[in-house]
Scaffold this motif. Sequence first.
Motif, PDB file in Angstrom:
ATOM      1  N   ARG A 158      50.313  36.131  52.845  1.00  7.94           N
ATOM      2  CA  ARG A 158      50.654  36.234  51.421  1.00  7.94           C
ATOM      3  C   ARG A 158      49.394  36.270  50.564  1.00  7.94           C
ATOM      4  N   GLU A 159      48.393  35.472  50.908  1.00  5.91           N
ATOM      5  CA  GLU A 159      47.141  35.485  50.154  1.00  5.91           C
ATOM      6  C   GLU A 159      46.465  36.848  50.244  1.00  5.91           C
ATOM      7  N   ARG A 160      46.578  37.496  51.396  1.00  9.12           N
ATOM      8  CA  ARG A 160      46.001  38.836  51.533  1.00  9.12           C
ATOM      9  C   ARG A 160      46.748  39.833  50.658  1.00  9.12           C
ATOM     10  N   GLU A 161      48.062  39.679  50.566  1.00  6.09           N
ATOM     11  CA  GLU A 161      48.844  40.563  49.695  1.00  6.09           C
ATOM     12  C   GLU A 161      48.413  40.403  48.241  1.00  6.09           C
ATOM     13  N   VAL A 162      48.239  39.145  47.839  1.00  8.47           N
ATOM     14  CA  VAL A 162      47.816  38.872  46.462  1.00  8.47           C
ATOM     15  C   VAL A 162      46.413  39.424  46.230  1.00  8.47           C
ATOM     16  N   LEU A 163      45.521  39.233  47.203  1.00  6.24           N
ATOM     17  CA  LEU A 163      44.147  39.727  47.076  1.00  6.24           C
ATOM     18  C   LEU A 163      44.124  41.249  46.965  1.00  6.24           C
ATOM     19  N   ALA A 164      44.965  41.928  47.726  1.00  6.55           N
ATOM     20  CA  ALA A 164      45.014  43.386  47.682  1.00  6.55           C
ATOM     21  C   ALA A 164      45.446  43.877  46.300  1.00  6.55           C
ATOM     22  N   LEU A 165      46.438  43.219  45.724  1.00  7.06           N
ATOM     23  CA  LEU A 165      46.925  43.615  44.398  1.00  7.06           C
ATOM     24  C   LEU A 165      45.905  43.255  43.326  1.00  7.06           C
ATOM     25  N   LEU A 166      45.234  42.128  43.507  1.00 11.04           N
ATOM     26  CA  LEU A 166      44.154  41.742  42.599  1.00 11.04           C
ATOM     27  C   LEU A 166      43.050  42.797  42.646  1.00 11.04           C
ATOM     28  N   GLY A 167      42.740  43.248  43.856  1.00 14.51           N
ATOM     29  CA  GLY A 167      41.713  44.267  44.028  1.00 14.51           C
ATOM     30  C   GLY A 167      42.104  45.594  43.406  1.00 14.51           C
ATOM     31  N   ALA A 168      43.404  45.827  43.303  1.00 13.67           N
ATOM     32  CA  ALA A 168      43.890  47.061  42.679  1.00 13.67           C
ATOM     33  C   ALA A 168      43.882  46.974  41.163  1.00 13.67           C
ATOM     34  N   GLY A 169      43.434  45.819  40.634  1.00 14.52           N
ATOM     35  CA  GLY A 169      43.309  45.672  39.189  1.00 14.52           C
ATOM     36  C   GLY A 169      44.517  45.094  38.489  1.00 14.52           C
ATOM     37  N   MET A 170      45.464  44.559  39.254  1.00 16.24           N
ATOM     38  CA  MET A 170      46.667  44.008  38.633  1.00 16.24           C
ATOM     39  C   MET A 170      46.400  42.627  38.032  1.00 16.24           C
ATOM     40  N   SER A 171      47.095  42.335  36.934  1.00 16.82           N
ATOM     41  CA  SER A 171      47.030  41.011  36.323  1.00 16.82           C
ATOM     42  C   SER A 171      47.966  40.076  37.081  1.00 16.82           C
ATOM     43  N   ASN A 172      47.922  38.788  36.739  1.00 14.19           N
ATOM     44  CA  ASN A 172      48.807  37.826  37.388  1.00 14.19           C
ATOM     45  C   ASN A 172      50.270  38.183  37.160  1.00 14.19           C
ATOM     46  N   ALA A 173      50.583  38.599  35.938  1.00 12.93           N
ATOM     47  CA  ALA A 173      51.970  38.949  35.619  1.00 12.93           C
ATOM     48  C   ALA A 173      52.434  40.151  36.445  1.00 12.93           C
ATOM     49  N   GLU A 174      51.564  41.138  36.591  1.00  8.70           N
ATOM     50  CA  GLU A 174      51.923  42.328  37.370  1.00  8.70           C
ATOM     51  C   GLU A 174      52.073  41.990  38.850  1.00  8.70           C
ATOM     52  N   ILE A 175      51.215  41.139  39.366  1.00  5.07           N
ATOM     53  CA  ILE A 175      51.326  40.721  40.766  1.00  5.07           C
ATOM     54  C   ILE A 175      52.631  39.970  40.989  1.00  5.07           C
ATOM     55  N   ALA A 176      52.978  39.108  40.040  1.00  9.08           N
ATOM     56  CA  ALA A 176      54.224  38.337  40.149  1.00  9.08           C
ATOM     57  C   ALA A 176      55.434  39.271  40.223  1.00  9.08           C
ATOM     58  N   ARG A 177      55.436  40.300  39.375  1.00  7.05           N
ATOM     59  CA  ARG A 177      56.557  41.251  39.404  1.00  7.05           C
ATOM     60  C   ARG A 177      56.580  42.037  40.708  1.00  7.05           C
ATOM     61  N   GLU A 178      55.421  42.424  41.190  1.00  6.09           N
ATOM     62  CA  GLU A 178      55.341  43.209  42.421  1.00  6.09           C
ATOM     63  C   GLU A 178      55.839  42.424  43.631  1.00  6.09           C
ATOM     64  N   LEU A 179      55.509  41.141  43.687  1.00  4.52           N
ATOM     65  CA  LEU A 179      55.856  40.311  44.844  1.00  4.52           C
ATOM     66  C   LEU A 179      57.122  39.486  44.625  1.00  4.52           C
TER      67      LEU A 179
END
Length: 216
Positions: A158-179
């Motif tokens: 899960r941390e890798r998934e979050v890191l990948a989305l963070l690396g794609a430039g997503m904000s916390n809110a966008e990551i939350a919606r994606e996951l």
Amino acid sequence: MIRLLLADDEAMIRAGVRAILAADPELDVVAEAADGRQAVDLTLSHHPDVVLLDIRMPKLDGLSAAAELKRVAPRTAVVMLTTFGEDDYIAKALDVGASGFLLKSGDPRELLAGIHAVADGAAYLSPKVAQRVISQLAGGRMARGAQARDRIEGLTEREREVLALLGAGMSNAEIARELHIVEGTVKAYVSAILTRLDVRNRVQAAIVAHEAGLVT
């Protein structure tokens, strides 16, 4: 409303930047500083969401002020807004924990976009700065890729998934919606990732994500 502190030793520059910010009804300049020391003091008294710092200022330069702000006001996002785009300045700004690096010569829309991005928990580099960072990353990419993959070995799936989305430039809110998780959980994951990777901020974590191949 995003509360801002603007720090630049040139009054005309501050006036020009303030005029650009006034075009966005979601931005509110709560204080202005003419040097780095004043910027730190006013941050502690006004608690802005974002501080815009020039690099070359008297009493305390912008890089030193950014480092102190990350220590005394860690929840405040720091954006370097400067005329100088030299690689050394960029590297030092990211190293001391700045969440953004913007050039005064850039499009005013970049300034507004950058402020919104860092206020939302993301990182932002002006396109010209991003090109230079990517160019630097290209040299020795294979060696750094191996090192980055070793660094993410200790992360959970899960941390890798979050890191990948963070690396794609997503904000916390966008990551939350994606996951499909709450934003508070994302913040906890990001904090854990920064600690495990031993990096200071999201920009450095995003670089690791790219080098490790988590971001296509």
